[in-house]
Design a protein around this motif. Structure first.
Motif, PDB file in Angstrom:
ATOM      1  N   MET A   1       0.837  -1.179   0.000  1.00 53.10           N
ATOM      2  CA  MET A   1       0.000   0.000   0.000  1.00 53.10           C
ATOM      3  C   MET A   1       0.883   1.243   0.000  1.00 53.10           C
ATOM      4  N   SER A   2       0.451   2.241  -0.704  1.00 52.80           N
ATOM      5  CA  SER A   2       1.252   3.450  -0.844  1.00 52.80           C
ATOM      6  C   SER A   2       1.092   4.382   0.347  1.00 52.80           C
ATOM      7  N   THR A   3       2.173   5.056   0.683  1.00 51.34           N
ATOM      8  CA  THR A   3       2.106   6.123   1.677  1.00 51.34           C
ATOM      9  C   THR A   3       2.088   7.470   0.975  1.00 51.34           C
ATOM     10  N   GLN A   4       2.145   7.456  -0.349  1.00 52.39           N
ATOM     11  CA  GLN A   4       2.139   8.690  -1.119  1.00 52.39           C
ATOM     12  C   GLN A   4       0.715   9.201  -1.263  1.00 52.39           C
ATOM     13  N   ASP A   5       0.582  10.512  -1.417  1.00 53.71           N
ATOM     14  CA  ASP A   5      -0.710  11.094  -1.678  1.00 53.71           C
ATOM     15  C   ASP A   5      -0.536  12.020  -2.858  1.00 53.71           C
ATOM     16  N   PRO A   6      -1.126  11.823  -3.995  1.00 57.13           N
ATOM     17  CA  PRO A   6      -2.035  10.729  -4.300  1.00 57.13           C
ATOM     18  C   PRO A   6      -1.295   9.432  -4.659  1.00 57.13           C
ATOM     19  N   THR A   7      -1.994   8.352  -4.551  1.00 57.78           N
ATOM     20  CA  THR A   7      -1.434   7.037  -4.848  1.00 57.78           C
ATOM     21  C   THR A   7      -1.160   6.889  -6.341  1.00 57.78           C
ATOM     22  N   THR A   8       0.011   6.376  -6.672  1.00 60.48           N
ATOM     23  CA  THR A   8       0.317   6.022  -8.060  1.00 60.48           C
ATOM     24  C   THR A   8      -0.107   4.579  -8.291  1.00 60.48           C
ATOM     25  N   TRP A   9      -0.861   4.385  -9.351  1.00 59.98           N
ATOM     26  CA  TRP A   9      -1.377   3.065  -9.728  1.00 59.98           C
ATOM     27  C   TRP A   9      -0.696   2.585 -11.004  1.00 59.98           C
ATOM     28  N   ILE A  10      -0.384   1.310 -11.053  1.00 63.74           N
ATOM     29  CA  ILE A  10       0.026   0.646 -12.291  1.00 63.74           C
ATOM     30  C   ILE A  10      -1.168  -0.205 -12.704  1.00 63.74           C
ATOM     31  N   THR A  11      -1.789   0.179 -13.807  1.00 63.23           N
ATOM     32  CA  THR A  11      -2.929  -0.552 -14.342  1.00 63.23           C
ATOM     33  C   THR A  11      -2.409  -1.448 -15.454  1.00 63.23           C
ATOM     34  N   ILE A  12      -2.613  -2.741 -15.314  1.00 63.58           N
ATOM     35  CA  ILE A  12      -2.007  -3.726 -16.207  1.00 63.58           C
ATOM     36  C   ILE A  12      -3.087  -4.401 -17.044  1.00 63.58           C
ATOM     37  N   CYS A  13      -2.920  -4.391 -18.342  1.00 70.05           N
ATOM     38  CA  CYS A  13      -3.852  -5.100 -19.223  1.00 70.05           C
ATOM     39  C   CYS A  13      -3.555  -6.592 -19.130  1.00 70.05           C
ATOM     40  N   ASP A  14      -4.518  -7.354 -18.624  1.00 71.20           N
ATOM     41  CA  ASP A  14      -4.272  -8.793 -18.484  1.00 71.20           C
ATOM     42  C   ASP A  14      -4.778  -9.607 -19.672  1.00 71.20           C
ATOM     43  N   THR A  15      -5.270  -8.921 -20.716  1.00 67.51           N
ATOM     44  CA  THR A  15      -5.707  -9.645 -21.912  1.00 67.51           C
ATOM     45  C   THR A  15      -4.730  -9.500 -23.078  1.00 67.51           C
ATOM     46  N   CYS A  16      -3.635  -8.778 -22.880  1.00 66.21           N
ATOM     47  CA  CYS A  16      -2.648  -8.586 -23.947  1.00 66.21           C
ATOM     48  C   CYS A  16      -2.078  -9.925 -24.410  1.00 66.21           C
ATOM     49  N   LYS A  17      -1.960 -10.023 -25.723  1.00 70.24           N
ATOM     50  CA  LYS A  17      -1.329 -11.193 -26.339  1.00 70.24           C
ATOM     51  C   LYS A  17      -0.361 -10.668 -27.397  1.00 70.24           C
ATOM     52  N   ARG A  18       0.897 -10.951 -27.202  1.00 70.67           N
ATOM     53  CA  ARG A  18       1.898 -10.534 -28.176  1.00 70.67           C
ATOM     54  C   ARG A  18       1.840 -11.443 -29.393  1.00 70.67           C
ATOM     55  N   GLU A  19       2.392 -10.965 -30.497  1.00 73.07           N
ATOM     56  CA  GLU A  19       2.441 -11.781 -31.708  1.00 73.07           C
ATOM     57  C   GLU A  19       3.144 -13.100 -31.388  1.00 73.07           C
ATOM     58  N   GLY A  20       2.544 -14.192 -31.829  1.00 71.68           N
ATOM     59  CA  GLY A  20       3.113 -15.506 -31.564  1.00 71.68           C
ATOM     60  C   GLY A  20       2.644 -16.125 -30.261  1.00 71.68           C
ATOM     61  N   TRP A  21       1.699 -15.459 -29.566  1.00 75.23           N
ATOM     62  CA  TRP A  21       1.183 -15.989 -28.304  1.00 75.23           C
ATOM     63  C   TRP A  21       0.637 -17.401 -28.525  1.00 75.23           C
TER      64      TRP A  21
END
Length: 127
Positions: A1-21
């Motif tokens: 959990m962040s102690t920073q204000d505002p919180t920095t979020w890393i939003t990750i695409c979990d449906t990404c498929k690279r070429e050759g997946w």
């Protein structure tokens, strides 16, 4: 959990498929990269979340680095590696430490250089 204000979020695409997946792998490239990022972010002053599709399919794997009141960024074209995950987390920490969200290029981890796709200004304050 962040102690920073505002919180920095890393939003990750979990449906990404690279070429050759390979569908036989049992997980998308985005899911695999998300797991690496989540592990690298453990005990760091950033938060992570997964979403299904950041609409950057031609540039997968994609993440967004965001915080209220700061510049927000989309990064893409990542391979599923520990180095990429650590670079994303390290850059997100720098983003969190910056008042504006802008991070001086000279401090960028090598793993994120060449991966920036878009920059979005913060939303205006409500009137």
């Amino acid at each position: 959990m962040s102690t920073q204000d505002p919180t920095t979020w890393i939003t990750i695409c979990d449906t990404c498929k690279r070429e050759g997946w390979d569908p036989a792998s049992g997980a998308t490239d985005g899911e695999r990269l998300a797991a690496l990022i989540e592990a690298a972010a453990r005990d760091m002053p950033v938060r992570t979340r997964r979403v299904s599709c950041l609409m950057g399919c031609q540039q997968g794997c994609n993440v967004a680095v965001q915080a209220a009141g700061k510049l927000n960024y989309t990064l893409g074209r990542f391979e599923v590696t520990q180095e990429a995950a650590q670079g994303i987390v390290d850059w997100a920490v720098l983003h969190g430490e910056s008042a504006s969200g802008q991070v001086p290029y000279r401090t960028w981890p090598a793993a994120v250089k060449g991966h920036f796709v878009t920059r979005h200004p913060p939303l205006p304050d409500a009137e």
